[in-house]
Design a protein around this motif. Sequence first.
Motif, PDB file in Angstrom:
ATOM      1  N   GLN A  95     -26.233 -17.166  16.319  1.00 44.23           N
ATOM      2  CA  GLN A  95     -26.054 -16.902  17.747  1.00 44.23           C
ATOM      3  C   GLN A  95     -27.303 -16.297  18.374  1.00 44.23           C
ATOM      4  O   GLN A  95     -27.890 -15.356  17.829  1.00 44.23           O
ATOM      5  CB  GLN A  95     -24.878 -15.946  17.968  1.00 44.23           C
ATOM      6  N   TYR A  97     -28.024 -14.368  21.707  1.00 40.64           N
ATOM      7  CA  TYR A  97     -27.356 -13.732  22.847  1.00 40.64           C
ATOM      8  C   TYR A  97     -28.278 -13.774  24.059  1.00 40.64           C
ATOM      9  O   TYR A  97     -29.378 -13.207  24.040  1.00 40.64           O
ATOM     10  CB  TYR A  97     -26.944 -12.303  22.501  1.00 40.64           C
ATOM     11  N   GLY A 101     -24.070  -8.395  24.375  1.00 41.21           N
ATOM     12  CA  GLY A 101     -24.326  -8.089  22.981  1.00 41.21           C
ATOM     13  C   GLY A 101     -23.084  -7.551  22.304  1.00 41.21           C
ATOM     14  O   GLY A 101     -21.996  -7.505  22.885  1.00 41.21           O
ATOM     15  N   TYR A 102     -23.241  -7.122  21.054  1.00 41.54           N
ATOM     16  CA  TYR A 102     -22.113  -6.587  20.302  1.00 41.54           C
ATOM     17  C   TYR A 102     -22.606  -5.659  19.202  1.00 41.54           C
ATOM     18  O   TYR A 102     -23.787  -5.648  18.831  1.00 41.54           O
ATOM     19  CB  TYR A 102     -21.270  -7.713  19.702  1.00 41.54           C
ATOM     20  N   ALA A 131     -17.656  -6.794  21.337  1.00 41.11           N
ATOM     21  CA  ALA A 131     -18.642  -7.399  22.233  1.00 41.11           C
ATOM     22  C   ALA A 131     -18.382  -6.966  23.669  1.00 41.11           C
ATOM     23  O   ALA A 131     -17.231  -6.869  24.107  1.00 41.11           O
ATOM     24  CB  ALA A 131     -18.579  -8.923  22.132  1.00 41.11           C
ATOM     25  N   SER A 134     -20.524 -11.047  27.738  1.00 41.55           N
ATOM     26  CA  SER A 134     -21.730 -11.662  27.183  1.00 41.55           C
ATOM     27  C   SER A 134     -21.799 -13.150  27.474  1.00 41.55           C
ATOM     28  O   SER A 134     -20.812 -13.787  27.853  1.00 41.55           O
ATOM     29  CB  SER A 134     -21.767 -11.474  25.651  1.00 41.55           C
ATOM     30  N   ALA A 136     -23.674 -16.366  25.220  1.00 42.43           N
ATOM     31  CA  ALA A 136     -24.368 -16.610  23.957  1.00 42.43           C
ATOM     32  C   ALA A 136     -24.441 -18.097  23.655  1.00 42.43           C
ATOM     33  O   ALA A 136     -23.504 -18.854  23.937  1.00 42.43           O
ATOM     34  CB  ALA A 136     -23.660 -15.886  22.812  1.00 42.43           C
ATOM     35  N   SER A 138     -24.422 -20.572  20.633  1.00 42.62           N
ATOM     36  CA  SER A 138     -23.925 -20.498  19.258  1.00 42.62           C
ATOM     37  C   SER A 138     -24.068 -21.827  18.543  1.00 42.62           C
ATOM     38  O   SER A 138     -23.860 -22.899  19.130  1.00 42.62           O
ATOM     39  CB  SER A 138     -22.444 -20.082  19.247  1.00 42.62           C
TER      40      SER A 138
END
Length: 351
Positions: A95, A97, A101-102, A131, A134, A136, A138
Amino acid sequence: MVDHHTGSAVIRGIPHDVFDSRSLPNHARFEAWRATVLPLFESHLEHPPQEGFSARVDGFKLRRMVICVAEFSGQRYLRRRGHRADEGADPLLIQLYLSGGYVGHNGYRTVRVGPGDISLLDLGYSLETRAERSRALSFIVPREAMFSFLPPEHAQIGSVIPARSAVGRILSHHLLCVWNALHGASADEDEHITQTVLGAVAGAFAGYGTGESQVLESHLLDAICAYIERNLSAENLTPAHLCRKFACSRARLYRLFRPLGGVAAFVRQARLKRCFQELTEPRAIRPSVIEVAMRWGFTSQSHFSRLFRANFGITPSEAIEQAQAQRRARTGSARPAYSPHSTFHYWLSQL
């Protein structure tokens, strides 16, 4: 399916689909999203956003990979060891981002990701992340496809390539170029695109942050953590016992567990998670909160409740009530008009 017309010729595109929760009624949005991503992990909405939950996925299905851009409200993701929803396998998840985020863990590795960071997660190990809102990019890849380019002993689960690093900037640019090119790509280019992605990811992550000594330390940490997980109900999970069991010094043990918050914190966290799992799973006869707490090493219900609330944001009783309410919502007689199994659910379960 996308077809591109060039003169009289029709070029078959790579399968493409969009899931957007905003096309559904408010009350149905999260459950539809939860069903969509279930082949990868369980999604939990701990604090519903005031503006309402929303999620959108725009993606492509290659023969050996799913590539998508997802935007979603803040939530918790959980995948326990052995999670194989709909007979799915245990893929790898790469991933980038783009925003948000996380923080969480993959296996026994703490993972923290911010905008521009690129992470490599192995869903063959347990996963728990929180998370924020977000966006992302992936890449979901079968492990055998990735490991044909990157042998597992050269990859560290939970690795993160920072946005500020040169490798991070190069790989980020590469992955975004792939994403942009997919919209005009033909199905005949499928395998070449896959190999281009896997080659670049393998080159970037191969041995990233792992020298020989770090690999040995990583294996020792994995072994100790696995032992702790198997013996959570034992009373002697002390540093002294672990040092004797694994023939390592106390200083080395503390150094190994420093990124995880320390030995005692790791044991306590693992026991709390086991309590949460037991309290929220469906049972014909449910044990009391204090019975569960004592089974996993907590002797005071008030102390256990304070730790539980500090860790999960709710009390044990509230966790039980929420789990029961979610099961009633999923099994109630009133069924939504939409199909809970989206195209993405099918794609992910087929990897």
